[in-house]
Each structure stands twice: as structure tokens, then as C-alpha cells.
Design a protein around this motif. Structure first.
Motif, PDB file in Angstrom:
ATOM      1  N   THR A  76      -3.791   4.080   6.049  1.00 52.91           N
ATOM      2  CA  THR A  76      -4.625   3.718   4.912  1.00 52.91           C
ATOM      3  C   THR A  76      -5.990   3.269   5.397  1.00 52.91           C
ATOM      4  O   THR A  76      -6.171   2.926   6.570  1.00 52.91           O
ATOM      5  N   ALA A  87      10.641  -2.645   4.726  1.00 48.63           N
ATOM      6  CA  ALA A  87       9.704  -2.325   3.642  1.00 48.63           C
ATOM      7  C   ALA A  87       8.468  -1.616   4.204  1.00 48.63           C
ATOM      8  O   ALA A  87       8.003  -0.622   3.636  1.00 48.63           O
ATOM      9  N   GLU A  88       7.936  -2.117   5.316  1.00 50.29           N
ATOM     10  CA  GLU A  88       6.781  -1.464   5.946  1.00 50.29           C
ATOM     11  C   GLU A  88       7.127  -0.041   6.362  1.00 50.29           C
ATOM     12  O   GLU A  88       6.365   0.903   6.121  1.00 50.29           O
ATOM     13  N   SER A  89       8.271   0.106   6.989  1.00 49.94           N
ATOM     14  CA  SER A  89       8.696   1.417   7.469  1.00 49.94           C
ATOM     15  C   SER A  89       8.937   2.383   6.317  1.00 49.94           C
ATOM     16  O   SER A  89       8.536   3.547   6.366  1.00 49.94           O
ATOM     17  N   HIS A 135       7.637   7.058   3.232  1.00 49.31           N
ATOM     18  CA  HIS A 135       7.363   7.595   1.903  1.00 49.31           C
ATOM     19  C   HIS A 135       6.020   8.330   1.886  1.00 49.31           C
ATOM     20  O   HIS A 135       5.889   9.406   1.307  1.00 49.31           O
ATOM     21  N   ARG A 136       5.014   7.756   2.555  1.00 51.14           N
ATOM     22  CA  ARG A 136       3.703   8.402   2.629  1.00 51.14           C
ATOM     23  C   ARG A 136       3.809   9.734   3.374  1.00 51.14           C
ATOM     24  O   ARG A 136       3.219  10.736   2.956  1.00 51.14           O
ATOM     25  N   ARG A 171       7.538   2.311   3.420  1.00 59.39           N
ATOM     26  CA  ARG A 171       6.224   2.661   2.881  1.00 59.39           C
ATOM     27  C   ARG A 171       5.603   3.795   3.703  1.00 59.39           C
ATOM     28  O   ARG A 171       5.061   4.763   3.155  1.00 59.39           O
ATOM     29  N   GLU A 172       5.695   3.700   5.030  1.00 57.23           N
ATOM     30  CA  GLU A 172       5.141   4.740   5.903  1.00 57.23           C
ATOM     31  C   GLU A 172       5.887   6.060   5.753  1.00 57.23           C
ATOM     32  O   GLU A 172       5.272   7.126   5.648  1.00 57.23           O
TER      33      GLU A 172
END
Length: 101
Positions: free
Chosen positions: A15, A76-78, A83-84, A80-81
Motif C-alpha cells: 500500500t 489478520a495482517e497476513s 487477500h490483496r 490482508r496481504e
């Protein structure tokens, strides 16, 4: 400004300022595309490693609430990545249905 039909828009695996998505316009063969491919590979590998750690932690009855909160935050961080990465790859597949590679 019109872009050539061969150029696509790619959601990058990182991002920008304030968490806003970054995009790349091009044919997918340049330096930034290769860097993005490498970053995606690292992110997916780290997600797999994290899952192994989570399985170990969940089977450990002595895991503390702090340890569990920490690992949930990393999950959650992983997620998010990952998913992107999935959105980016899905969008590229939708743009070129004839390419199965």
C-alpha cells in the motif's frame, strides 16, 4: 489519455500513503512487476509459515492470552496481504481469460 489495449492495471501487493492501494499500469513484464511478483511470493510463504506457527500455538495448552492475541494480529495482517494478492491475481485472470499460466 488513452492507454494501449495491451496495458493492464495491476493491484500491487503493498500500500501507499495512508494505506491506500497502489496500482501499476503496464504490460506486466517490467521491473516493478517482477518486484511485485517477488513480494507476493514472500507474502504467501510467510503466510504458510505463520499457519504452521499458529497450529503449534493452538496445540500448546500453556499458550498465554497475550501470545494468542499476538498471533491473531499477525494472522489478520497476513490475511490482508493474501487477500490483496488474490484480488490482484483474480483481476488479471479476468482481463486475460485466454492465458492459463
Amino acid at each position: 489519455m488513452n492507454r494501449p489495449a495491451t496495458e493492464a492495471v495491476r493491484l500491487l501487493p503493498w500500500t501507499g500513503a495512508e494505506g491506500k492501494p497502489c496500482y501499476l499500469i503496464g504490460d506486466g513484464r517490467g521491473y516493478v512487476s517482477r518486484v511485485a511478483d517477488n513480494v507476493e511470493s514472500v507474502q504467501l510463504g510467510m503466510a504458510a509459515d505463520l499457519l504452521g506457527h499458529v497450529e503449534d500455538l493452538l496445540s500448546d495448552r500453556s499458550a498465554t492470552p497475550e501470545q494468542l492475541r499476538y498471533v491473531v494480529a499477525r494472522l489478520a495482517e497476513s490475511l490482508r496481504e493474501v487477500h490483496r494478492v488474490a484480488r490482484s491475481r483474480g483481476a488479471r485472470l479476468a482481463m486475460d481469460p485466454g492465458d492459463v499460466s
